[in-house]
Design an enzyme around this catalytic site. Structure first.
Site, PDB file in Angstrom:
ATOM      1  N   ASP A   1      -2.491   2.537  11.038  1.00 45.03           N
ATOM      2  CA  ASP A   1      -2.717   2.771   9.490  1.00 45.03           C
ATOM      3  C   ASP A   1      -4.200   2.191   9.207  1.00 45.03           C
ATOM      4  O   ASP A   1      -4.798   1.806  10.242  1.00 45.03           O
ATOM      5  CB  ASP A   1      -1.779   2.008   8.557  1.00 45.03           C
ATOM      6  CG  ASP A   1      -1.659   2.381   7.182  1.00 45.03           C
ATOM      7  OD1 ASP A   1      -2.348   2.543   6.496  1.00 45.03           O
ATOM      8  OD2 ASP A   1      -0.462   2.798   6.859  1.00 45.03           O
TER       9      ASP A   1
ATOM     10  N   GLY B   1      -7.159   2.294  11.793  1.00 45.06           N
ATOM     11  CA  GLY B   1      -8.074   3.367  11.896  1.00 45.06           C
ATOM     12  C   GLY B   1      -8.123   4.358  10.737  1.00 45.06           C
ATOM     13  O   GLY B   1      -7.213   3.941   9.633  1.00 45.06           O
ATOM     14  N   ASP B   2      -8.663   5.289  10.821  1.00 43.74           N
ATOM     15  CA  ASP B   2      -8.600   6.236   9.693  1.00 43.74           C
ATOM     16  C   ASP B   2      -8.293   7.786  10.415  1.00 43.74           C
ATOM     17  O   ASP B   2      -8.662   8.119  11.072  1.00 43.74           O
ATOM     18  CB  ASP B   2     -10.102   6.604   9.268  1.00 43.74           C
ATOM     19  CG  ASP B   2     -10.299   7.491   8.226  1.00 43.74           C
ATOM     20  OD1 ASP B   2      -9.359   8.242   7.719  1.00 43.74           O
ATOM     21  OD2 ASP B   2     -11.377   7.679   7.634  1.00 43.74           O
ATOM     22  N   PHE B   3      -7.125   8.260   9.678  1.00 43.20           N
ATOM     23  CA  PHE B   3      -6.437   9.429  10.243  1.00 43.20           C
ATOM     24  C   PHE B   3      -7.491  10.649   9.953  1.00 43.20           C
ATOM     25  O   PHE B   3      -7.174  11.826  10.417  1.00 43.20           O
ATOM     26  CB  PHE B   3      -4.884   9.478   9.652  1.00 43.20           C
ATOM     27  CG  PHE B   3      -4.489   9.526   8.392  1.00 43.20           C
ATOM     28  CD1 PHE B   3      -5.188  10.247   7.556  1.00 43.20           C
ATOM     29  CD2 PHE B   3      -3.319   8.912   8.385  1.00 43.20           C
ATOM     30  CE1 PHE B   3      -4.838  10.054   5.937  1.00 43.20           C
ATOM     31  CE2 PHE B   3      -2.988   8.694   6.819  1.00 43.20           C
ATOM     32  CZ  PHE B   3      -3.601   9.290   5.858  1.00 43.20           C
TER      33      PHE B   3
ATOM     34  N   HIS C   1       2.188  14.285   1.907  1.00 45.39           N
ATOM     35  CA  HIS C   1       2.659  14.632   0.543  1.00 45.39           C
ATOM     36  C   HIS C   1       1.489  13.972  -0.502  1.00 45.39           C
ATOM     37  O   HIS C   1       1.232  14.307  -1.439  1.00 45.39           O
ATOM     38  CB  HIS C   1       4.131  14.327  -0.173  1.00 45.39           C
ATOM     39  CG  HIS C   1       4.216  12.879  -0.596  1.00 45.39           C
ATOM     40  ND1 HIS C   1       4.990  12.311  -1.289  1.00 45.39           N
ATOM     41  CD2 HIS C   1       3.365  11.630   0.083  1.00 45.39           C
ATOM     42  CE1 HIS C   1       5.041  11.096  -1.345  1.00 45.39           C
ATOM     43  NE2 HIS C   1       4.088  10.615  -0.493  1.00 45.39           N
TER      44      HIS C   1
END
Ligand code: SAH
Length: 352
Positions: A207, A233-235, A253
């Site tokens: 996350d 981290g950054d998805f 969503h």
């Protein structure tokens, strides 16, 4: 010729029902107030006089009485004798620290209610979320800026997640997965439930760094620190590689198609050819059938810019990211597991 409805005026029952429906905003507000003041916690030991509740919460006694009387009508509290209130099963869900508590949900919802009230037409006219216009930052930026609210959001997800994680673990067979990556896993409620049910499995909770940090403590408390790595981290950049399965619960969503696709493509880059993608989302029914997700979808529209989707829409999204929708598993909760199998070869690797 005039139609009968013009002659008779509106059906009084229909009109009363519509007026009642229009009071929903008052219910939202009153639940937010009760959650903020911690009324349910104060009533947990037993019924309390309104003056005592007002004293403890710092509220105006007469005003608090009127709010609780209103919530009494909705079944959240009961006025057991004049000006003395007790908790009902509904009110009990607002207690702090209770597994699956909804208190944080209603605290977290405060700014979202503001967006509905302050920019009622914006999102409908533009198709874009009005959250930033009203609050000065996009949803997750706001969570990073206002840490107390960010924490309430994570706790809200945890509370609702507690109610669905068990149903997901019960309905979907996770066996055969050695290592599972929970992408946008929040405080790890679902991952903890899966690891708990499958003692051989190891996991990675992924996350945003700030959220992942908060999850570490929860994972440790669940006795799972030895089997669960926490990665921040950054998805939109990449997701950790090395998982047999990638689960994304209530993540896709949050985003419109293009952003959602980018997350799924990063999962496709990280996943092996025999891996599994598991989207835990609502399967929004077409037509008039009631579903919790049709309400959540309004929050997606106005606050996040995401959307609830039908099975066909998830299937299309997966296909565009290089996955074939292989199974759809309904659960006893409003959530469904959409299982995807990778197809084609991996698109150039950007993951670590
Ligand atoms: N999976 C959890 C949380 C869902 S809420 C559950 O089912 O309850 C969506 C999650 O996405 C939040 O935890 C949020 O912090 C995370 N998120 C948002 N933007 C992100 C990003 N760019 N990279 C990684 N995670 C992100």
């Amino acid at each position: 010729m005039r139609s009968p409805s013009q002659d008779a005026g509106p059906d009084p029952e229909a009109a009363a029902e519509l007026l009642q429906m229009g009071q929903g905003i008052m219910a939202s507000w009153a639940l937010h107030v009760a959650a903020r003041l911690g009324v349910a916690d104060l009533l947990a030991p037993g019924p309390q006089m309104i003056d005592d509740l007002a004293l403890t919460t710092g509220a105006h006694s007469g005003a608090l009485y009127r709010v609780l009387r209103f919530l009494g009508m909705l079944g959240v509290f009961t006025e057991v004798e004049p000006r003395r209130f007790s908790l009902t099963p509904l009110g009990d869900c607002l207690r702090t620290g209770k597994a699956g508590s909804l208190r944080s949900w209603f605290i977290m919802s405060g700014p979202i209610y503001r967006v509905f009230a302050d920019a009622p037409l914006d999102s409908v006219l533009t198709g874009k979320p009005a959250f930033e216009k009203v609050l000065g930052a996009s949803f997750f930026e706001y969570a990073a800026r206002d840490l107390e609210w960010g924490e309430a959001f994570n706790s809200a997800m945890e509370g609702v997640g507690r109610q669905t994680a068990g149903a997901v673990v019960q309905a979907y067979d996770f066996s055969g997965i050695g290592r599972i990556v929970d992408v946008g896993g929040g405080h790890g409620t679902l991952l903890a439930a899966v690891l708990d049910a499958y003692p051989e499995m190891t996991g990675i909770l992924f996350d945003l760094p700030r959220v992942a940090e908060g999850a570490a403590d929860k994972i440790a408390k669940a006795g799972l620190a030895g089997r669960c790595e926490i990665v921040g981290g950054d998805f939109f950049e990449s997701v950790p590689s090395g998982g047999d399965a990638y689960v994304l619960s209530w993540v896709i969503h949050d985003w419109e198609d293009e952003r959602a696709l980018s997350i799924l493509q990063n999962c496709r880059r990280a996943i092996g050819d025999s891996g599994r993608l598991l989207l835990v989302e609502a399967n929004i029914p077409v037509g008039n059938e009631p579903h919790f997700a049709k309400t959540v979808d309004m929050v997606m529209l106005v606050a996040l810019g995401g959307q609830e989707r039908t099975e066909a829409e998830y299937s299309d999204l997966m296909a565009a990211a290089g996955f074939k929708l292989s199974r759809v598993v309904a659960t006893a909760s409003p959530m469904t597991v959409f299982e995807g199998a990778p197809v084609g070869s991996q698109v150039g690797s950007r993951s670590a």
